[in-house]
Design an enzyme around this catalytic site. Structure first.
Site, short mmCIF file in Angstrom:
data_model
loop_
_atom_site.label_atom_id
_atom_site.label_comp_id
_atom_site.label_asym_id
_atom_site.label_seq_id
_atom_site.Cartn_x
_atom_site.Cartn_y
_atom_site.Cartn_z
N ARG A 59 0.61 -0.98 -0.10
CA ARG A 59 -0.10 -0.43 -0.29
C ARG A 59 0.78 0.87 0.04
O ARG A 59 0.54 2.34 -0.59
CB ARG A 59 -0.61 -0.08 1.15
CG ARG A 59 -2.06 0.86 1.51
CD ARG A 59 -2.90 1.13 2.18
NE ARG A 59 -3.87 2.24 2.42
CZ ARG A 59 -4.67 2.20 3.80
NH1 ARG A 59 -4.23 1.94 4.95
NH2 ARG A 59 -5.91 2.99 3.28
N HIS A 63 0.33 5.15 -2.38
CA HIS A 63 0.36 6.44 -0.83
C HIS A 63 1.41 6.78 -1.51
O HIS A 63 1.71 8.86 -1.07
CB HIS A 63 0.12 6.42 -0.23
CG HIS A 63 -1.92 5.43 0.09
ND1 HIS A 63 -2.29 6.18 0.39
CD2 HIS A 63 -1.91 4.77 -0.26
CE1 HIS A 63 -3.50 5.88 0.64
NE2 HIS A 63 -3.68 4.61 0.01
N ASN A 89 -5.14 9.20 4.19
CA ASN A 89 -3.77 7.92 4.33
C ASN A 89 -4.39 7.29 5.88
O ASN A 89 -3.70 6.92 6.33
CB ASN A 89 -2.66 8.80 4.53
CG ASN A 89 -2.03 8.99 3.17
OD1 ASN A 89 -2.53 7.84 1.93
ND2 ASN A 89 -1.10 10.33 3.35
N HIS A 100 -7.19 -4.75 -3.79
CA HIS A 100 -8.20 -4.77 -2.54
C HIS A 100 -8.55 -5.92 -2.55
O HIS A 100 -9.22 -6.67 -1.76
CB HIS A 100 -8.94 -3.82 -3.57
CG HIS A 100 -9.28 -2.34 -3.16
ND1 HIS A 100 -10.34 -1.75 -3.14
CD2 HIS A 100 -8.45 -1.62 -2.62
CE1 HIS A 100 -9.63 0.21 -2.91
NE2 HIS A 100 -8.50 -0.04 -2.84
#
Length: 369
Positions: free
Chosen positions: A108, A112, A140, A239
């Site tokens: 992840r 980000h 976040n 996901h």
């Protein structure tokens, strides 16, 4: 812009030609057996073989002709820190067996970090008295396990002081996090450097999508990164692992259930999130995939076809005629999902990076030198 349709396939070729293509791929310097997507079933199709070779050719071509950011290369640390990828992999695996969710966090981090002004480890910086870091952004929310990246950085500093950037560490650990969860292993270029610019929570707010984003915003954001529709839909397939806090679920459940959500699944989610006002500090969440929550597979697409996606975007990708064909294909063909995922990651991880004399090599990922 023409997006390749999921039904578009190379024309049929004799089996001998497929064998020659694979042999050529295996001889190519950058097309190692790991670069050709790890197969979950036997390959009996010339088309599948050629797709794998085409992916290798794509990766090789980017390096051969100077595609991507100048200054990045495969094996960038081969003389300055030759064990870097081995060390990162070992540490990722070590951490995974202590805290399984760390592998998801590593992956992840790539999205980000790279989505906010490029892959430069800006995400890793801590807040100060007069500076709110990206970590403080609402976008976040739920990001965690940064301490494990700092631990790996310490190991790298002991092996090769001042050589390996935190930006490369983010990408390498994210790649290895996918692999340990059963996803594809793939080669990535290295040579990124760390930013000295302290991007803020407001910068992250501006670049990262909100949890309730729709298809238009999602595709537009991905297109700005140079990522096309099938690649974007493969990347959102991440996901298939991880979880979503009730804070980001309750708007689909209360006061009325989102009509695009499977009714029986909505009842399950209400059990997971019984209050319309969940405590953001409480451990209240639902796994993205109830079937194989810690396996990086293509179950995400099977779930959204049944309208069991947790976020609005998930089900919307199946309901939107622009993206539905890709969702259907990826639900049926894990190889196609892996191939598009790798292609998307190659673009994402080379987005707006710092190289050469730009930026710095941080000693500690949490602070500029």
């Amino acid at each position: 812009m023409h997006w390749p349709q999921p039904h578009e396939q190379p024309s049929a070729h004799p089996t001998r030609l497929c064998s020659n293509a694979l042999a050529a791929a295996s001889r190519t310097a950058f097309c190692t057996p790991h670069t050709i997507v790890r197969r979950e079933r036997n390959m009996d199709s010339c088309t599948s073989l050629l797709i794998s070779f085409a992916l290798c050719a794509f990766v090789f071509g980017r390096g051969a002709v100077g595609g991507g950011k100048e200054g990045l290369s495969y094996g960038f640390y081969k003389t300055t820190c030759p064990k870097v990828e081995q060390i990162v992999k070992e540490q990722v695996y070590k951490t995974y067996y202590i805290h399984g969710n760390s592998a998801i966090s590593f992956h992840r981090n790539v999205f980000h970090d790279c989505s906010v002004e490029g892959c430069d480890a800006s995400l890793m910086l801590e807040s100060t008295a007069d500076f709110r870091s990206e970590k403080e952004s609402e976008r976040n929310f739920g990001m965690r396990n940064f301490k494990y990246l700092n631990d790996i950085k310490d190991v790298l500093e002991n092996e090769c002081p001042g050589v390996v950037s935190c930006a490369d560490l983010v990408v390498l650990s994210g790649r290895d996090g996918v692999a340990i969860l059963g996803g594809p292993h793939f080669e990535v270029k290295t040579g990124r450097r760390d930013t000295r610019v302290r991007t803020t929570d407001k910068d992250a707010d501006a670049y990262l999508l909100p949890h309730d984003a729709g298809v238009d915003a999602f595709l537009d954001t991905m297109a700005k990164l140079g990522i096309n529709a099938p690649q974007a839909i493969a990347l959102i397939g991440s996901h298939t692992v991880g979880r979503v806090h009730c804070v980001h679920l309750v708007s689909r459940l209360y006061p009325t259930v989102d009509p695009t959500l499977n009714a029986s699944y909505a009842e399950y989610l209400k059990m997971r999130c019984p209050s319309p006002n969940p405590d953001p500090t409480a451990l209240e969440y639902s796994r993205n995939d109830r079937g194989t929550p810690m396996i990086f597979d293509n179950n995400y697409y099977k779930n959204v076809i049944e309208l069991k996606g947790l976020l609005r975007l998930d089900n919307a990708l199946f309901l939107d005629p622009r993206t539905k064909p890709y969702v259907m294909r990826m639900a049926q063909d894990r190889d196609y999902f892996n191939e598009q995922f790798i292609a998307g990651m190659a673009i994402l991880t080379e987005h707006n990076v710092l190289t050469g004399s730009e930026g710095e090599i941080r000693k500690n990922c949490q602070w500029v030198n």
